[in-house]
Write a protein that holds these residues in place. Structure first.
Motif, mmCIF file in Angstrom:
data_model
loop_
_atom_site.group_PDB
_atom_site.id
_atom_site.type_symbol
_atom_site.label_atom_id
_atom_site.label_comp_id
_atom_site.label_asym_id
_atom_site.label_seq_id
_atom_site.Cartn_x
_atom_site.Cartn_y
_atom_site.Cartn_z
ATOM 1 N N VAL A 66 0.841 -1.207 0.000
ATOM 2 C CA VAL A 66 0.000 0.000 0.000
ATOM 3 C C VAL A 66 0.876 1.258 0.000
ATOM 4 C CG1 VAL A 66 -1.666 1.344 1.351
ATOM 5 C CG2 VAL A 66 -1.969 -1.126 1.104
ATOM 6 N N GLU A 67 1.927 1.262 0.834
ATOM 7 C CA GLU A 67 2.792 2.434 0.920
ATOM 8 C C GLU A 67 3.525 2.707 -0.384
ATOM 9 O OE1 GLU A 67 5.192 1.925 4.443
ATOM 10 O OE2 GLU A 67 3.323 2.024 5.603
ATOM 11 N N ARG A 68 3.755 1.660 -1.142
ATOM 12 C CA ARG A 68 4.463 1.845 -2.395
ATOM 13 C C ARG A 68 3.513 2.201 -3.548
ATOM 14 N NH1 ARG A 68 8.224 -2.458 -5.673
ATOM 15 N NH2 ARG A 68 8.394 -1.141 -7.525
ATOM 16 N N TYR A 69 2.416 1.439 -3.688
ATOM 17 C CA TYR A 69 1.612 1.564 -4.906
ATOM 18 C C TYR A 69 0.493 2.605 -4.854
ATOM 19 C CZ TYR A 69 4.191 -2.351 -6.809
ATOM 20 O OH TYR A 69 5.196 -3.136 -7.284
ATOM 21 N N VAL A 70 -0.077 2.857 -3.686
ATOM 22 C CA VAL A 70 -1.156 3.865 -3.642
ATOM 23 C C VAL A 70 -0.609 5.270 -3.987
ATOM 24 C CG1 VAL A 70 -2.878 4.994 -2.152
ATOM 25 C CG2 VAL A 70 -2.709 2.497 -2.194
ATOM 26 N N PRO A 71 0.530 5.687 -3.394
ATOM 27 C CA PRO A 71 1.088 6.977 -3.820
ATOM 28 C C PRO A 71 1.484 6.985 -5.299
ATOM 29 C CG PRO A 71 2.053 6.299 -1.730
ATOM 30 C CD PRO A 71 1.273 5.123 -2.248
ATOM 31 N N GLN A 72 1.888 5.818 -5.814
ATOM 32 C CA GLN A 72 2.233 5.721 -7.233
ATOM 33 C C GLN A 72 1.009 6.026 -8.108
ATOM 34 O OE1 GLN A 72 5.379 5.215 -8.587
ATOM 35 N NE2 GLN A 72 4.215 5.858 -10.398
ATOM 36 N N ALA A 73 -0.140 5.505 -7.716
ATOM 37 C CA ALA A 73 -1.375 5.767 -8.475
ATOM 38 C C ALA A 73 -1.689 7.261 -8.443
ATOM 39 C CB ALA A 73 -2.535 4.965 -7.892
ATOM 40 N N ALA A 74 -1.424 7.896 -7.302
ATOM 41 C CA ALA A 74 -1.662 9.340 -7.198
ATOM 42 C C ALA A 74 -0.708 10.100 -8.123
ATOM 43 C CB ALA A 74 -1.489 9.797 -5.750
ATOM 44 N N THR A 75 0.562 9.692 -8.128
ATOM 45 C CA THR A 75 1.545 10.343 -9.013
ATOM 46 C C THR A 75 1.126 10.202 -10.479
ATOM 47 O OG1 THR A 75 3.290 9.900 -7.412
ATOM 48 C CG2 THR A 75 3.999 10.431 -9.649
ATOM 49 N N ASP A 76 0.633 9.026 -10.859
ATOM 50 C CA ASP A 76 0.141 8.811 -12.231
ATOM 51 C C ASP A 76 -0.998 9.787 -12.551
ATOM 52 O OD1 ASP A 76 1.858 6.671 -12.414
ATOM 53 O OD2 ASP A 76 0.296 5.128 -12.236
ATOM 54 N N GLY A 77 -1.886 9.956 -11.584
ATOM 55 C CA GLY A 77 -3.033 10.848 -11.790
ATOM 56 C C GLY A 77 -2.599 12.298 -11.926
ATOM 57 N N ILE A 78 -1.601 12.687 -11.142
ATOM 58 C CA ILE A 78 -1.073 14.056 -11.207
ATOM 59 C C ILE A 78 -0.387 14.274 -12.552
ATOM 60 C CG2 ILE A 78 0.659 15.611 -10.214
ATOM 61 C CD1 ILE A 78 0.028 14.173 -7.484
ATOM 62 N N ALA A 79 0.414 13.291 -12.969
ATOM 63 C CA ALA A 79 1.131 13.395 -14.247
ATOM 64 C C ALA A 79 0.136 13.541 -15.398
ATOM 65 C CB ALA A 79 2.023 12.170 -14.454
ATOM 66 N N ARG A 80 -0.973 12.833 -15.302
ATOM 67 C CA ARG A 80 -1.994 12.953 -16.348
ATOM 68 C C ARG A 80 -2.524 14.385 -16.420
ATOM 69 N NH1 ARG A 80 -6.339 10.213 -19.172
ATOM 70 N NH2 ARG A 80 -5.033 8.395 -19.020
ATOM 71 N N ALA A 81 -2.795 14.970 -15.262
ATOM 72 C CA ALA A 81 -3.300 16.354 -15.237
ATOM 73 C C ALA A 81 -2.265 17.303 -15.840
ATOM 74 C CB ALA A 81 -3.640 16.762 -13.799
ATOM 75 N N ILE A 82 -0.992 17.079 -15.511
ATOM 76 C CA ILE A 82 0.085 17.960 -15.996
ATOM 77 C C ILE A 82 0.169 17.917 -17.526
ATOM 78 C CG2 ILE A 82 2.603 18.260 -16.021
ATOM 79 C CD1 ILE A 82 2.603 17.471 -13.046
ATOM 80 N N VAL A 83 0.074 16.704 -18.088
ATOM 81 C CA VAL A 83 0.132 16.572 -19.552
ATOM 82 C C VAL A 83 -1.127 17.170 -20.191
ATOM 83 C CG1 VAL A 83 0.214 14.953 -21.499
ATOM 84 C CG2 VAL A 83 1.621 14.533 -19.479
ATOM 85 N N ASP A 84 -2.287 16.826 -19.632
ATOM 86 C CA ASP A 84 -3.543 17.312 -20.212
ATOM 87 C C ASP A 84 -3.623 18.837 -20.208
ATOM 88 O OD1 ASP A 84 -4.583 14.848 -20.893
ATOM 89 O OD2 ASP A 84 -5.570 14.552 -18.954
ATOM 90 N N LEU A 85 -3.008 19.448 -19.194
ATOM 91 C CA LEU A 85 -3.069 20.914 -19.103
ATOM 92 C C LEU A 85 -1.893 21.579 -19.817
ATOM 93 C CD1 LEU A 85 -4.372 21.216 -15.429
ATOM 94 C CD2 LEU A 85 -5.653 21.575 -17.545
ATOM 95 N N GLY A 86 -1.090 20.759 -20.494
ATOM 96 C CA GLY A 86 -0.036 21.316 -21.347
ATOM 97 C C GLY A 86 1.227 21.757 -20.620
ATOM 98 N N ALA A 87 1.397 21.365 -19.355
ATOM 99 C CA ALA A 87 2.591 21.777 -18.629
ATOM 100 C C ALA A 87 3.778 20.839 -18.876
ATOM 101 C CB ALA A 87 2.299 21.880 -17.138
#
Ligand SMILES: [Zn+2]
Length: 278
Positions: A66-87
């Motif tokens: 949980v400590e390894r993969y749940v934050p990883q899923a959050a990082t993936d979600g953040i990265a998606r927002a960053i790409v979608d918003l053109g940053a």
């Protein structure tokens, strides 16, 4: 704009499910080593200690997961927002600059704690049921051995033995009984709950990042769903109820219609939904 594939957490979820399966198998074989015709208190105690050790190991492994993969899923979600918003132009680039903003720091901490609690409930339930089963068969065995002397039988009654085996077998088969009174095999429940949490974590982290960057809308991903989610594929939603425009607020959508358990739909943030509609 880079096309981002939908996240799949098959690999990481499979690792955890395998850990559960192996532990349950180890518990089963521990229980099957009990000599049902003559269980002593000492045998029962030794078996209980062995089962407790297996479950302790499993709890440690799943906490680490949980400590390894749940934050990883959050990082993936953040990265998606960053790409979608053109940053950033690529997901790799975005992953490098992705970090938890204040809302996401708190959100990820609570997602980790929730997932830990859900998984702990599974092992606690197995623990409770196995303890009950061992106590029950120990009592059965002792009683049968006392009465055996009275009726002159040399061996234990076959029906009783069968019943004792069943008691032990079913103890490891139910991980959890949910609010709808459905019984889940532990590994099936673990798979459902972690997949659901990983996808929800991804999505919530995307929303938190988007709102933090001043983007208040998102488009629901599409993968040709055949369930009720299909009505929502490609639609624009608001990420905060106060955003202007006639779009449904994501928080108001029923979980029966979108983002049901195990749902793989994601959100792609957009700054100006009017541009998308044109
Ligand atoms: Zn869906």
């Amino acid at each position: 704009m880079a096309v981002i594939p939908d996240p799949t957490y098959d690999y990481s979820v499979a690792l955890l499910v395998r850990a559960y399966k192996q532990s349950l198998l180890a518990i089963s074989s521990e229980l099957s080593r009990l000599d049902l015709t003559a269980i002593s208190r000492a045998n029962a105690k030794a078996a209980l200690a062995e089962v407790a050790a297996i479950l302790r190991g499993l709890n440690e492994e799943s906490a680490g997961w949980v400590e390894r993969y749940v934050p990883q899923a959050a990082t993936d979600g953040i990265a998606r927002a960053i790409v979608d918003l053109g940053a950033a132009n690529t997901l790799e680039e975005a992953q490098k600059i992705a970090k938890f903003n204040r809302i996401n720091r708190e959100f990820v901490a609570s997602a980790v704690a929730d997932t830990q609690a859900d998984l702990l409930a599974v092992t606690q339930n197995v623990d409770r049921r196995v303890k009950q089963a061992i106590r029950q068969v120990t009592a059965d065995s002792m009683r049968a051995n006392i009465t055996r002397g009275i009726n002159g039988q040399r061996t234990l009654n076959a029906d009783l033995l069968q019943r004792m085996r069943q008691t032990l077998g079913s103890a490891v088969e139910t991980g959890i009984v949910d609010s709808a009174m459905r019984r889940w095999r532990p590994e099936v429940y673990v798979e459902m709950v972690t997949r659901t949490k990983m996808n929800a974590t991804h999505r919530e982290a995307t929303v938190n990042e988007a709102v933090g960057r001043g983007a208040y809308y998102a488009r629901v991903s599409r993968h040709g769903a055949t369930d009720r989610c299909r009505e929502w594929e490609g639609r624009i939603v608001k990420l905060t109820p106060d955003a202007p425009g006639d779009y449904p607020f994501v928080g108001d959508i029923s979980r029966r219609d979108l983002f049901h358990p195990q749902c793989r739909h994601t959100l792609s943030p957009v700054r100006d939904p009017k541009l998308l509609e044109q």
